[in-house]
Enzyme design. Structure first.
Site, PDB file in Angstrom:
ATOM      1  CG  MET A  34      -1.845  -1.035   1.055  1.00 50.54           C
ATOM      2  SD  MET A  34      -3.337  -0.849   1.920  1.00 50.54           S
ATOM      3  CE  MET A  34      -2.804  -0.514   3.847  1.00 50.54           C
ATOM      4  CG  HIS A  41       6.814  -1.902   1.928  1.00 51.24           C
ATOM      5  ND1 HIS A  41       7.045  -0.781   2.801  1.00 51.24           N
ATOM      6  CD2 HIS A  41       5.760  -2.738   2.089  1.00 51.24           C
ATOM      7  CE1 HIS A  41       5.824  -0.838   3.346  1.00 51.24           C
ATOM      8  NE2 HIS A  41       4.936  -1.861   2.988  1.00 51.24           N
ATOM      9  CB  SER A 189       4.243  -0.706  10.592  1.00 53.78           C
ATOM     10  OG  SER A 189       2.852  -0.156  10.299  1.00 53.78           O
TER      11      SER A 189
HETATM   12  P1  AMP Z   1       1.306  -2.948   3.663  1.00 50.07           P
HETATM   13  O1  AMP Z   1       2.120  -1.995   2.421  1.00 50.07           O
HETATM   14  O2  AMP Z   1       1.550  -2.421   4.881  1.00 50.07           O
HETATM   15  O3  AMP Z   1       0.026  -3.448   2.974  1.00 50.07           O
HETATM   16  O4  AMP Z   1       2.710  -4.239   3.373  1.00 50.07           O
HETATM   17  C1  AMP Z   1       2.838  -4.750   2.166  1.00 50.07           C
HETATM   18  C2  AMP Z   1       3.556  -5.837   2.382  1.00 50.07           C
HETATM   19  O5  AMP Z   1       4.512  -5.743   3.013  1.00 50.07           O
HETATM   20  C3  AMP Z   1       2.890  -7.144   3.252  1.00 50.07           C
HETATM   21  O6  AMP Z   1       3.050  -8.254   2.710  1.00 50.07           O
HETATM   22  C4  AMP Z   1       3.422  -7.004   4.522  1.00 50.07           C
HETATM   23  O7  AMP Z   1       3.263  -8.000   5.401  1.00 50.07           O
HETATM   24  C5  AMP Z   1       4.792  -6.450   4.236  1.00 50.07           C
HETATM   25  N1  AMP Z   1       5.240  -5.796   5.478  1.00 50.07           N
HETATM   26  C6  AMP Z   1       5.044  -4.879   6.145  1.00 50.07           C
HETATM   27  N2  AMP Z   1       5.889  -4.440   7.140  1.00 50.07           N
HETATM   28  C7  AMP Z   1       6.826  -5.334   7.267  1.00 50.07           C
HETATM   29  C8  AMP Z   1       8.039  -5.528   7.951  1.00 50.07           C
HETATM   30  N3  AMP Z   1       8.235  -4.666   9.012  1.00 50.07           N
HETATM   31  N4  AMP Z   1       8.777  -6.699   7.635  1.00 50.07           N
HETATM   32  C9  AMP Z   1       8.550  -7.251   6.493  1.00 50.07           C
HETATM   33  N5  AMP Z   1       7.254  -7.290   5.665  1.00 50.07           N
HETATM   34  C10 AMP Z   1       6.552  -6.228   6.040  1.00 50.07           C
END
Ligand code: AMP
Length: 286
Positions: A34, A41, A189
């Site tokens: 996102m 990421h 995050s």
């Molecule tokens: P998001 O942008 O939050 O929807 O996350 C996109 C992807 O990145 C998802 O598969 C999340 O699980 C992964 N992700 C988010 N935070 C982390 C992190 N700290 N370490 C590894 N992967 C992450």
């Protein structure tokens, strides 16, 4: 920097690129995000590059996985920063459709997430995983990846998507990537940007608490004692509300666990207006 990652925002343009790759015999990995990208990421992009010839990173803040009272409107966005990070990480394509491209006015089909969505996050965010499953099904059909990489940070999401891919016979493999953390243990995050300085100082207590809980489980402490103590510790640290701390079977997320099988501790807690989630592995007591 001379190289700049290519970006497309229509399904038509996306298909042109992927068709060229396919006719050249290339494999494709997808990293759904996102945006507001961070090192977590980027670690997924690195894994993707190890597993396929071409890496597509989707950036789409999916409205259907947010409830009306949630943070869709203020969700962090950083188009220029994302582009620079993906260029540096040598991704091959950014897929960033508009909401209208993803959900035209005529859109009316949806996926109901399976049993893995039933509780934990599902209890607090009732339609969240239906939105996640629907948008991921669309992303998989749009990009046609051989593999898709997801972070263990969103552990239940992974379980839901594994069910989606298995149940609907989707022809791709899901890969789980470990959580990337700050040096003090806080899981990276995009939502960490919401934390005040004071909240940011409290936030690492979430990881410290569930890590400690895993150690207590390993020495045979009853689960109810572990979760009660962990909840009290988070409140004492300054968390304003604990949605759950739960110990589950690591693969099914079932609350009924068998001796010797791997476990997962999953937690969600609030610091003011910000909701943090995290999880760690735990072994059953032998
Ligand atoms: P998001 O942008 O939050 O929807 O996350 C996109 C992807 O990145 C998802 O598969 C999340 O699980 C992964 N992700 C988010 N935070 C982390 C992190 N700290 N370490 C590894 N992967 C992450």
């Amino acid at each position: 920097m001379s190289h700049s990652v290519k970006a497309v925002s229509t399904v038509r343009d996306l298909r042109h690129v992927t068709a060229d790759w396919r006719s050249a015999g290339k494999t494709i990995a997808l990293v759904p995000t996102m945006g507001a990208l961070h090192s977590g990421h980027v670690s997924l992009v690195r894994q993707a590059k190890d597993r396929a010839d071409k890496v597509v990173v989707s950036i789409f803040v999916n409205p259907t996985q947010f409830a009306p009272h949630e943070d869709l409107a203020r969700y962090p966005r950083d188009e220029a920063g994302d582009h620079a990070k993906l260029t540096a990480a040598e991704a091959d394509l950014v897929w960033s459709p508009s909401v209208e491209e993803m959900y035209p006015a005529s859109f009316s089909t949806g996926i109901k997430a399976g049993s893995a969505a039933a509780d934990l996050e599902g209890a607090f965010r009732p339609h969240h995983f239906d939105g996640v499953a629907t948008v991921c099904a669309k992303l998989f059909n749009q990009v046609t990846p051989d593999v898709a990489i997801f972070g263990e940070k969103d552990y239940q999401q992974l379980a839901v998507l594994r069910q989606l891919v298995d149940d609907l016979n989707m022809p791709l493999k899901l890969i789980a990537a470990p959580t990337v953390r700050e040096t003090d243990g806080l899981a990276l995050s995009s939502r960490n940007a919401y934390l005040s300085e004071k909240e940011r100082a409290i936030a690492p207590a979430l990881y410290a608490t569930i890590t400690d809980a895993a150690e207590k489980i390993a020495i045979g402490t009853p689960f109810s004692v572990v979760t009660t103590d962990a909840t009290a510790r988070l409140v004492k640290a300054g968390f304003t509300k604990v949605d759950y701390i739960d110990i589950r079977d690591a693969s099914t997320l079932s609350a009924s666990v068998s001796p010797g099988k791997p476990l997962r501790i999953l937690a969600a807690a609030w610091l003011g207006k910000t909701r943090l989630i995290d999880n760690v592995a735990a072994g059953s007591p032998s």
